[in-house]
Write a protein that holds these residues in place. Structure first.
Motif, PDB file in Angstrom:
ATOM      1  N   GLY A 118       0.995  -1.374   0.463  1.00  0.00           N
ATOM      2  CA  GLY A 118      -0.185  -0.322   0.176  1.00  0.00           C
ATOM      3  C   GLY A 118       0.590   0.640   0.051  1.00  0.00           C
ATOM      4  O   GLY A 118       0.251   2.563  -0.644  1.00  0.00           O
ATOM      5  N   LEU A 119       2.102   1.578   0.738  1.00  0.00           N
ATOM      6  CA  LEU A 119       2.238   2.761   0.827  1.00  0.00           C
ATOM      7  C   LEU A 119       3.503   2.277  -0.601  1.00  0.00           C
ATOM      8  O   LEU A 119       3.129   3.485  -0.850  1.00  0.00           O
ATOM      9  N   ALA A 120       4.072   1.040  -0.844  1.00  0.00           N
ATOM     10  CA  ALA A 120       4.543   1.357  -1.968  1.00  0.00           C
ATOM     11  C   ALA A 120       3.520   2.261  -3.569  1.00  0.00           C
ATOM     12  O   ALA A 120       4.310   3.159  -4.182  1.00  0.00           O
ATOM     13  N   LEU A 121       2.469   1.733  -3.236  1.00  0.00           N
ATOM     14  CA  LEU A 121       1.296   2.374  -4.573  1.00  0.00           C
ATOM     15  C   LEU A 121       0.814   3.892  -4.536  1.00  0.00           C
ATOM     16  O   LEU A 121       1.315   4.339  -5.475  1.00  0.00           O
ATOM     17  N   LEU A 161      -3.951   8.758  -8.807  1.00  0.00           N
ATOM     18  CA  LEU A 161      -5.674   9.333  -8.197  1.00  0.00           C
ATOM     19  C   LEU A 161      -5.857   7.540  -7.520  1.00  0.00           C
ATOM     20  O   LEU A 161      -5.740   7.280  -6.104  1.00  0.00           O
ATOM     21  N   VAL A 162      -5.805   6.601  -8.941  1.00  0.00           N
ATOM     22  CA  VAL A 162      -6.257   5.117  -8.462  1.00  0.00           C
ATOM     23  C   VAL A 162      -5.067   4.589  -7.255  1.00  0.00           C
ATOM     24  O   VAL A 162      -5.104   4.330  -5.902  1.00  0.00           O
ATOM     25  N   MET A 163      -3.462   4.942  -7.934  1.00  0.00           N
ATOM     26  CA  MET A 163      -2.705   4.122  -6.677  1.00  0.00           C
ATOM     27  C   MET A 163      -2.661   4.878  -5.748  1.00  0.00           C
ATOM     28  O   MET A 163      -2.604   3.584  -5.043  1.00  0.00           O
ATOM     29  N   VAL A 164      -3.050   5.939  -5.455  1.00  0.00           N
ATOM     30  CA  VAL A 164      -2.836   6.798  -3.702  1.00  0.00           C
ATOM     31  C   VAL A 164      -5.012   6.306  -3.270  1.00  0.00           C
ATOM     32  O   VAL A 164      -4.250   5.467  -1.882  1.00  0.00           O
ATOM     33  N   ALA A 165      -5.346   6.115  -3.645  1.00  0.00           N
ATOM     34  CA  ALA A 165      -6.924   5.553  -3.119  1.00  0.00           C
ATOM     35  C   ALA A 165      -6.464   4.050  -3.078  1.00  0.00           C
ATOM     36  O   ALA A 165      -6.993   3.499  -1.791  1.00  0.00           O
ATOM     37  N   VAL A 166      -5.924   3.438  -3.507  1.00  0.00           N
ATOM     38  CA  VAL A 166      -5.770   1.916  -3.342  1.00  0.00           C
ATOM     39  C   VAL A 166      -4.892   1.307  -2.646  1.00  0.00           C
ATOM     40  O   VAL A 166      -4.924   1.169  -1.250  1.00  0.00           O
ATOM     41  N   GLY A 167      -4.113   2.731  -2.780  1.00  0.00           N
ATOM     42  CA  GLY A 167      -2.917   2.553  -1.145  1.00  0.00           C
ATOM     43  C   GLY A 167      -2.983   2.376  -0.873  1.00  0.00           C
ATOM     44  O   GLY A 167      -2.619   2.675   0.737  1.00  0.00           O
ATOM     45  N   ILE A 168      -3.969   3.488   0.076  1.00  0.00           N
ATOM     46  CA  ILE A 168      -4.807   3.676   1.225  1.00  0.00           C
ATOM     47  C   ILE A 168      -5.193   2.648   1.673  1.00  0.00           C
ATOM     48  O   ILE A 168      -5.141   2.876   2.716  1.00  0.00           O
ATOM     49  N   THR A 169      -5.719   2.472   1.180  1.00  0.00           N
ATOM     50  CA  THR A 169      -7.343   1.173   1.238  1.00  0.00           C
ATOM     51  C   THR A 169      -6.395   0.153   2.499  1.00  0.00           C
ATOM     52  O   THR A 169      -7.117  -0.896   2.810  1.00  0.00           O
TER      53      THR A 169
END
Length: 302
Positions: A131-134, A278-286
């Motif tokens: 998640g952090l990497a994404l 945006l998708v990368m940050v949203a998936v990473g946060i999840t």
């Protein structure tokens, strides 16, 4: 107040509405900057929110007294709060809402990194690391795009500093005596410290007023009442009622909605690269906020 062991339909609706509420506020800050200089607006918002919160506490019979050992940390938290919104308000004046929101809402990334170092019980798992990497890759991608709408290196870096400050506040609340302080006292401390600091700094950033119109006054009133005072109290209420990890899992909605609001309301041009970020940050946060199912069923804060 009944503490829930898991998220229910009411909580999901409330958290979704709150995430949209915060996202819309990014647009409001951007619009309000047309009438008020950013730092003055941030200070005036804090000052107005102090009055609203004091009235709310008086009507509810909530004491203003704070434990003595928490007072120094309340001051530190208030300084972080002032720096966060100084950076955020200037960032939104300089760069697009979509860019600033993606960068600002990367906060869970920096909180997770700091927690893994300062809190041994919260080490990095494979899922969190992914998640952090994404999410970090998404932030880098958003920063590297200079073609989508209004872009400013200064604004982008300030949004990142605001995210760092927000993570710092969250960490202070977990590792200092502020952890045992009521949410109302945490918030009144942040507002009461940030208001004079920001208002004293405001003259360094130009005239207080620009071309003030009714829409700018309405935007300021919205921020004072619906965000900085009662809005933040609603957030604290949700944190007290539902497990923290369940509440945090909704945080990915705010950057998504902010980008969409910026596109729909402000007609910001969003490059494909920004949508990917945006998708990368949203998936990473999840991934960072998600807990294994067997642990989530135990109940209590995550």
């Amino acid at each position: 107040m009944e503490r829930k062991d898991s998220m229910d339909a009411i909580g999901a609706v409330c958290l979704t509405a709150f995430a949209l509420h915060l996202a819309f506020n990014q647009v409001v800050i951007k619009v309000t900057a047309g009438g008020f200089s950013p730092v003055f607006a941030a200070g005036f918002r804090s000052a107005g929110a102090v009055l609203v919160l004091l009235l709310w506490m008086y009507l509810r019979g909530v004491s203003l007294r704070m434990p003595r050992n928490a007072l120094p940390w309340a001051v530190v938290s208030g300084l972080f709060f002032a720096f966060e919104f100084l950076c955020l308000f200037i960032a939104l004046d300089l760069t697009a809402v979509s860019r600033a929101s993606i960068i600002l809402y990367s906060m869970p990334v920096w909180l997770a990194l700091a927690s893994s170092v300062l809190l041994p019980s919260e080490g990095l798992t494979l899922r969190k690391t992914l998640g952090l990497a994404l999410a970090m890759g998404g932030v880098v991608l958003a920063l590297s795009d200079r073609s989508s709408g209004q872009a400013s290196w200064t604004g982008d870096i300030l949004a990142l500093l605001a995210a760092f400050s927000w993570a710092g506040i969250a960490l202070l609340v977990r590792v200092t005596p502020l952890a045992d302080v009521a949410p109302e006292h945490q918030l009144i401390g942040q507002l009461a410290i940030s208001a004079p600091v920001l208002l004293l700094l405001a003259p360094l950033f130009g005239p207080f007023l620009r071309e003030v119109a009714p829409i700018h006054i309405a935007g300021m009133a919205f921020q004072i009442i619906a965000i900085a005072s009662l809005g933040f109290l609603a957030w604290f209420w949700l944190l007290k009622r539902y497990p923290a990890n369940s509440v945090a899992s909704f945080s990915f909605l705010s950057p998504v909605a902010a980008v969409i609001f910026g596109w729909l309301i402000l007609d910001e041009r969003i490059a494909p690269q920004v949508w990917v970020a945006l998708v990368m940050v949203a998936v990473g946060i999840t991934l960072i906020n998600r807990k294994p199912r067997q642990r989530a069923q135990v109940g209590g804060p995550g």
